[in-house]
Scaffold this motif. Structure first.
Motif, PDB file in Angstrom:
ATOM      1  N   PRO A  40      -4.672   3.378   5.619  1.00 21.94           N
ATOM      2  CA  PRO A  40      -3.837   2.595   4.699  1.00 21.94           C
ATOM      3  C   PRO A  40      -4.663   1.923   3.611  1.00 21.94           C
ATOM      4  CG  PRO A  40      -4.062   1.460   6.800  1.00 21.94           C
ATOM      5  CD  PRO A  40      -4.664   2.811   6.987  1.00 21.94           C
ATOM      6  N   ARG A  41      -4.066   1.782   2.457  1.00 22.03           N
ATOM      7  CA  ARG A  41      -4.699   1.055   1.372  1.00 22.03           C
ATOM      8  C   ARG A  41      -4.606  -0.447   1.649  1.00 22.03           C
ATOM      9  NH1 ARG A  41      -2.333   3.600  -4.043  1.00 22.03           N
ATOM     10  NH2 ARG A  41      -0.414   2.604  -3.373  1.00 22.03           N
ATOM     11  N   HIS A 230       4.632   1.931  -6.219  1.00 21.30           N
ATOM     12  CA  HIS A 230       4.380   1.853  -4.783  1.00 21.30           C
ATOM     13  C   HIS A 230       5.039   0.583  -4.250  1.00 21.30           C
ATOM     14  CE1 HIS A 230       1.062  -0.621  -6.444  1.00 21.30           C
ATOM     15  NE2 HIS A 230       1.244  -1.349  -5.352  1.00 21.30           N
ATOM     16  N   GLY A 254       1.738   7.660   4.510  1.00 27.25           N
ATOM     17  CA  GLY A 254       1.629   6.808   3.340  1.00 27.25           C
ATOM     18  C   GLY A 254       2.983   6.458   2.752  1.00 27.25           C
ATOM     19  N   ARG A 257       4.939   3.979   4.733  1.00 26.98           N
ATOM     20  CA  ARG A 257       4.447   2.615   4.534  1.00 26.98           C
ATOM     21  C   ARG A 257       4.840   2.045   3.181  1.00 26.98           C
ATOM     22  NH1 ARG A 257      -0.493   4.688   6.819  1.00 26.98           N
ATOM     23  NH2 ARG A 257      -1.253   5.078   4.700  1.00 26.98           N
ATOM     24  N   GLU A 258       4.785   2.882   2.129  1.00 27.14           N
ATOM     25  CA  GLU A 258       4.876   2.366   0.766  1.00 27.14           C
ATOM     26  C   GLU A 258       5.922   3.052  -0.108  1.00 27.14           C
ATOM     27  OE1 GLU A 258       1.185   1.801  -1.378  1.00 27.14           O
ATOM     28  OE2 GLU A 258       0.065   2.192   0.458  1.00 27.14           O
TER      29      GLU A 258
END
Length: 323
Positions: A40-41, A230, A254, A257-258
């Motif tokens: 994750p970012r 995002h 991803g 999550r976003e």
């Protein structure tokens, strides 16, 4: 520690012409890169936006991109995204170089978008193939809008381009910039609905947190890529388009999550049950499209993508030094 080399924005751009960047991303996906394995970012607030920290690891190199995202910057004549890319040796953990993170991002996003669109085009059923001279409609006229047109021009040399933007002066700047490169672009901001109906390819790279066009207008067989936003509370395309399209994600993890583009259209539980294809599936020819349906690619940007391109830049720099 000896001084660490710095790769400037112009040098990054010179090392990543569109064929090298796009084919490099495609090769990585056909090889060992698994988007679902990307971590994750990391986000942290700043006074006027947020930090975005993106680490990634590969067998030979590893790196981290540190960006700031400031939504008010375009109104100040500045790019929304600022930052640096730090590249390390994967074996020794020693730093190898620092790169202009703005230019890495400016190339990476359209390179991945066109990778996704080319894969969607390759999966077209009979009768839904792109024409030889597709009409490409781009929402957004900042550096990402301009670079997506440049990348699309490489992919489809005979394409016809239209743009939609909010500020007339930025629209004209984008049109004038591309005209100097031999790319003709028309302003469709005053007639968005007809432009959406006629488009073969639609790309959204905006800072809008609400849908920028009516998804019911997209013709069957058209390709759409939405990559400008995002966060689960932000979306550039509406639920109507998502529900009527064959959907391919940058990555499932991803986007779960976003991915504000997809979650309102269906619940997270529904998406987890559906397990939609990701970009690696599509590049490997494992994505199936339905006759008469639009095809939608959506993503938020991932750390592995930056590392792939940073590695290409670094290897190119080393080859030049060895000559």
């Amino acid at each position: 520690m000896s001084s660490i080399p710095y790769v400037s924005g112009p040098d990054v751009r010179e090392a990543l012409p569109w064929d090298v960047a796009i084919e490099g991303v495609e090769a990585a996906l056909r090889g060992g890169v698994d988007p679902e394995a990307d971590g994750p970012r990391i986000f942290a607030p700043t006074p006027n936006g947020e930090f975005l920290i993106m680490p990634a690891i590969a067998p030979e190199v590893m790196g981290v991109k540190v960006l700031t995202v400031s939504p008010d910057n375009p109104a100040r004549g500045l790019e929304k995204i600022q930052g640096l890319y730090l590249l390390y040796d994967a074996d020794t953990s020693a730093p190898l170089c620092v790169m202009d993170g703005i230019e890495v991002t400016a190339v990476r996003t359209p390179a991945v978008t066109l990778t996704g669109l080319r894969a969607l085009a390759a999966a077209a059923p009979a009768g839904d193939e792109l024409p030889a001279a597709p009409t490409v409609l781009v929402f957004g006229v900042g550096i990402q809008g301009i670079n997506h047109i440049r990348a699309a021009k490489w992919a489809w040399p005979d394409a016809r381009f239209q743009v939609v933007g909010r500020r007339p002066e930025r629209i004209q700047t984008a049109i004038d910039t591309l005209a100097t490169e031999g790319i003709d672009v028309a302003d469709a901001s005053g007639d968005v609905d007809p432009a959406v109906r006629a488009a073969d390819v639609i790309i959204t790279v905006t800072s809008s947190s609400t849908p920028v066009f009516d998804g019911s207008l997209v013709r069957g067989g058209a390709l759409v890529a939405s990559v400008g936003q995002h966060g689960l509370d932000a979306r550039e395309v509406d639920a109507e388009l998502v529900r009527r399209s064959d959907v391919m994600l940058e990555s499932r993890a991803g986007m779960f999550r976003e991915g504000g583009n997809i979650i309102p259209a269906r619940s997270l539980d529904e998406w987890e049950q559906l397990q939609p294809s990701n970009i690696r599936d599509a590049v490997r020819g494992e994505f199936t499209r339905t006759t008469g349906k639009p095809a939608l690619y959506t993503g938020v940007g991932m750390s592995w993508e930056d590392l792939v391109l940073a590695g290409i830049v670094y290897r190119g720099q080393q080859s030049e030094l060895a000559e």
